[in-house]
Motif scaffolding. Structure first.
Motif, PDB file in Angstrom:
ATOM      1  N   SER A 221      60.244  -1.045 -19.050  1.00  0.00           N
ATOM      2  CA  SER A 221      59.566  -0.603 -17.842  1.00  0.00           C
ATOM      3  C   SER A 221      59.104  -1.750 -16.954  1.00  0.00           C
ATOM      4  CB  SER A 221      58.391   0.316 -18.179  1.00  0.00           C
ATOM      5  OG  SER A 221      57.438  -0.377 -18.938  1.00  0.00           O
ATOM      6  N   SER A 222      58.820  -2.920 -17.529  1.00  0.00           N
ATOM      7  CA  SER A 222      58.391  -4.036 -16.677  1.00  0.00           C
ATOM      8  C   SER A 222      59.530  -4.490 -15.767  1.00  0.00           C
ATOM      9  CB  SER A 222      57.856  -5.198 -17.506  1.00  0.00           C
ATOM     10  OG  SER A 222      58.864  -5.724 -18.341  1.00  0.00           O
ATOM     11  N   LEU A 223      60.750  -4.510 -16.278  1.00  0.00           N
ATOM     12  CA  LEU A 223      61.907  -4.844 -15.436  1.00  0.00           C
ATOM     13  C   LEU A 223      62.149  -3.767 -14.385  1.00  0.00           C
ATOM     14  CD1 LEU A 223      64.464  -6.198 -18.070  1.00  0.00           C
ATOM     15  CD2 LEU A 223      63.345  -7.503 -16.257  1.00  0.00           C
ATOM     16  N   VAL A 224      62.023  -2.525 -14.780  1.00  0.00           N
ATOM     17  CA  VAL A 224      62.229  -1.413 -13.850  1.00  0.00           C
ATOM     18  C   VAL A 224      61.149  -1.437 -12.775  1.00  0.00           C
ATOM     19  CG1 VAL A 224      62.347   1.100 -13.622  1.00  0.00           C
ATOM     20  CG2 VAL A 224      63.409  -0.014 -15.594  1.00  0.00           C
ATOM     21  N   ASN A 225      59.905  -1.672 -13.179  1.00  0.00           N
ATOM     22  CA  ASN A 225      58.817  -1.743 -12.204  1.00  0.00           C
ATOM     23  C   ASN A 225      59.012  -2.900 -11.234  1.00  0.00           C
ATOM     24  OD1 ASN A 225      57.621   0.475 -13.389  1.00  0.00           O
ATOM     25  ND2 ASN A 225      56.208  -0.729 -14.612  1.00  0.00           N
ATOM     26  N   ALA A 226      59.423  -4.051 -11.751  1.00  0.00           N
ATOM     27  CA  ALA A 226      59.686  -5.202 -10.881  1.00  0.00           C
ATOM     28  C   ALA A 226      60.817  -4.884  -9.906  1.00  0.00           C
ATOM     29  CB  ALA A 226      60.024  -6.426 -11.723  1.00  0.00           C
ATOM     30  N   SER A 227      61.819  -4.146 -10.378  1.00  0.00           N
ATOM     31  CA  SER A 227      62.925  -3.781  -9.483  1.00  0.00           C
ATOM     32  C   SER A 227      62.434  -2.872  -8.356  1.00  0.00           C
ATOM     33  CB  SER A 227      64.061  -3.105 -10.252  1.00  0.00           C
ATOM     34  OG  SER A 227      63.719  -1.779 -10.611  1.00  0.00           O
ATOM     35  N   GLY A 228      61.523  -1.961  -8.682  1.00  0.00           N
ATOM     36  CA  GLY A 228      60.980  -1.076  -7.658  1.00  0.00           C
ATOM     37  C   GLY A 228      60.243  -1.839  -6.578  1.00  0.00           C
ATOM     38  N   TRP A 229      59.425  -2.805  -6.996  1.00  0.00           N
ATOM     39  CA  TRP A 229      58.693  -3.600  -6.008  1.00  0.00           C
ATOM     40  C   TRP A 229      59.649  -4.453  -5.177  1.00  0.00           C
ATOM     41  CZ3 TRP A 229      54.583  -1.524  -4.622  1.00  0.00           C
ATOM     42  CH2 TRP A 229      53.737  -0.897  -5.522  1.00  0.00           C
ATOM     43  N   ALA A 230      60.693  -4.991  -5.809  1.00  0.00           N
ATOM     44  CA  ALA A 230      61.679  -5.780  -5.061  1.00  0.00           C
ATOM     45  C   ALA A 230      62.395  -4.909  -4.024  1.00  0.00           C
ATOM     46  CB  ALA A 230      62.683  -6.419  -6.016  1.00  0.00           C
ATOM     47  N   ILE A 231      62.767  -3.706  -4.408  1.00  0.00           N
ATOM     48  CA  ILE A 231      63.435  -2.787  -3.478  1.00  0.00           C
ATOM     49  C   ILE A 231      62.492  -2.427  -2.331  1.00  0.00           C
ATOM     50  CG2 ILE A 231      64.383  -0.445  -3.230  1.00  0.00           C
ATOM     51  CD1 ILE A 231      66.344  -2.238  -4.685  1.00  0.00           C
ATOM     52  N   PHE A 232      61.238  -2.145  -2.645  1.00  0.00           N
ATOM     53  CA  PHE A 232      60.275  -1.804  -1.595  1.00  0.00           C
ATOM     54  C   PHE A 232      60.087  -2.973  -0.626  1.00  0.00           C
ATOM     55  CE2 PHE A 232      55.842  -1.650  -0.066  1.00  0.00           C
ATOM     56  CZ  PHE A 232      55.956  -0.536   0.750  1.00  0.00           C
TER      57      PHE A 232
ATOM     58  N   GLY B 163      67.499  -8.620   2.260  1.00  0.00           N
ATOM     59  CA  GLY B 163      68.747  -8.412   1.516  1.00  0.00           C
ATOM     60  C   GLY B 163      68.682  -9.042   0.134  1.00  0.00           C
ATOM     61  N   LEU B 164      68.094 -10.217   0.064  1.00  0.00           N
ATOM     62  CA  LEU B 164      67.914 -10.878  -1.236  1.00  0.00           C
ATOM     63  C   LEU B 164      67.000 -10.051  -2.136  1.00  0.00           C
ATOM     64  CD1 LEU B 164      68.492 -13.361  -2.985  1.00  0.00           C
ATOM     65  CD2 LEU B 164      66.525 -14.463  -1.911  1.00  0.00           C
ATOM     66  N   SER B 165      65.958  -9.466  -1.565  1.00  0.00           N
ATOM     67  CA  SER B 165      65.071  -8.597  -2.349  1.00  0.00           C
ATOM     68  C   SER B 165      65.819  -7.383  -2.894  1.00  0.00           C
ATOM     69  CB  SER B 165      63.888  -8.134  -1.495  1.00  0.00           C
ATOM     70  OG  SER B 165      63.054  -9.213  -1.183  1.00  0.00           O
ATOM     71  N   PHE B 166      66.698  -6.810  -2.070  1.00  0.00           N
ATOM     72  CA  PHE B 166      67.520  -5.695  -2.549  1.00  0.00           C
ATOM     73  C   PHE B 166      68.382  -6.138  -3.736  1.00  0.00           C
ATOM     74  CE2 PHE B 166      67.739  -3.691   1.964  1.00  0.00           C
ATOM     75  CZ  PHE B 166      66.606  -2.917   1.721  1.00  0.00           C
ATOM     76  N   LEU B 167      69.029  -7.291  -3.593  1.00  0.00           N
ATOM     77  CA  LEU B 167      69.889  -7.795  -4.671  1.00  0.00           C
ATOM     78  C   LEU B 167      69.100  -8.026  -5.962  1.00  0.00           C
ATOM     79  CD1 LEU B 167      72.049 -10.330  -2.632  1.00  0.00           C
ATOM     80  CD2 LEU B 167      72.798  -8.136  -3.569  1.00  0.00           C
ATOM     81  N   VAL B 168      67.923  -8.612  -5.831  1.00  0.00           N
ATOM     82  CA  VAL B 168      67.075  -8.843  -6.994  1.00  0.00           C
ATOM     83  C   VAL B 168      66.710  -7.511  -7.649  1.00  0.00           C
ATOM     84  CG1 VAL B 168      64.770  -9.620  -7.733  1.00  0.00           C
ATOM     85  CG2 VAL B 168      66.169 -11.066  -6.241  1.00  0.00           C
ATOM     86  N   GLY B 169      66.326  -6.536  -6.840  1.00  0.00           N
ATOM     87  CA  GLY B 169      65.963  -5.223  -7.375  1.00  0.00           C
ATOM     88  C   GLY B 169      67.084  -4.578  -8.161  1.00  0.00           C
ATOM     89  N   TRP B 170      68.278  -4.585  -7.583  1.00  0.00           N
ATOM     90  CA  TRP B 170      69.409  -3.957  -8.281  1.00  0.00           C
ATOM     91  C   TRP B 170      69.805  -4.747  -9.527  1.00  0.00           C
ATOM     92  CZ3 TRP B 170      69.626   0.800  -7.479  1.00  0.00           C
ATOM     93  CH2 TRP B 170      69.394   1.346  -6.217  1.00  0.00           C
TER      94      TRP B 170
END
Length: 122
Positions: free
Chosen positions: A66-77, A106-113
């Protein structure tokens, strides 16, 4: 975190639809075709990543990482704010200062995914 990402995703999907309608009905007569295309790109990425936030909300409840998933959510946001926000600002104001912000989104999107991919791998 599931509820937060579900809320963020839903609100951003709403905003994307509202901004898309605003662009199609009001800005179409106010902006040049090039600026309208930039605005449309912002709306398109906004919606795709709003849906991504909803997916992340579901995954945060299903994956043990969940920590990776949560970090991905914040990166996408953050990506939505920086990428789509800068494209909206650029198209509406014409100020070139907003241009360099877009790749950071765009970099934040890439990090999130990528974080989602890592969470799935683990």
């Amino acid at each position: 975190m599931m509820k937060i990402f579900l809320l963020l995703g839903s609100v951003n999907a709403f905003l994307s639809v509202a901004l898309g309608a605003f662009g199609a009905h009001y800005l179409k007569q106010k902006l040049t075709p090039d600026k309208l295309d930039v605005f449309h790109t912002g709306v398109q990425y906004h919606m795709i990543h709003a849906l991504g936030l909803i997916l992340i909300a579901i995954l945060s409840d299903k994956l043990s990482n969940s920590s990776l998933v949560n970090a991905s959510g914040w990166a996408i946001f953050i990506g939505i704010v920086l990428f789509s926000g800068s494209l909206y600002a650029l198209s509406l104001t014409g100020l070139k200062i907003f241009g360099p912000i877009t790749p950071l989104g765009g970099l934040s999107f890439l990090v999130g995914w990528m974080l989602i991919a890592i969470a799935a791998w683990k």
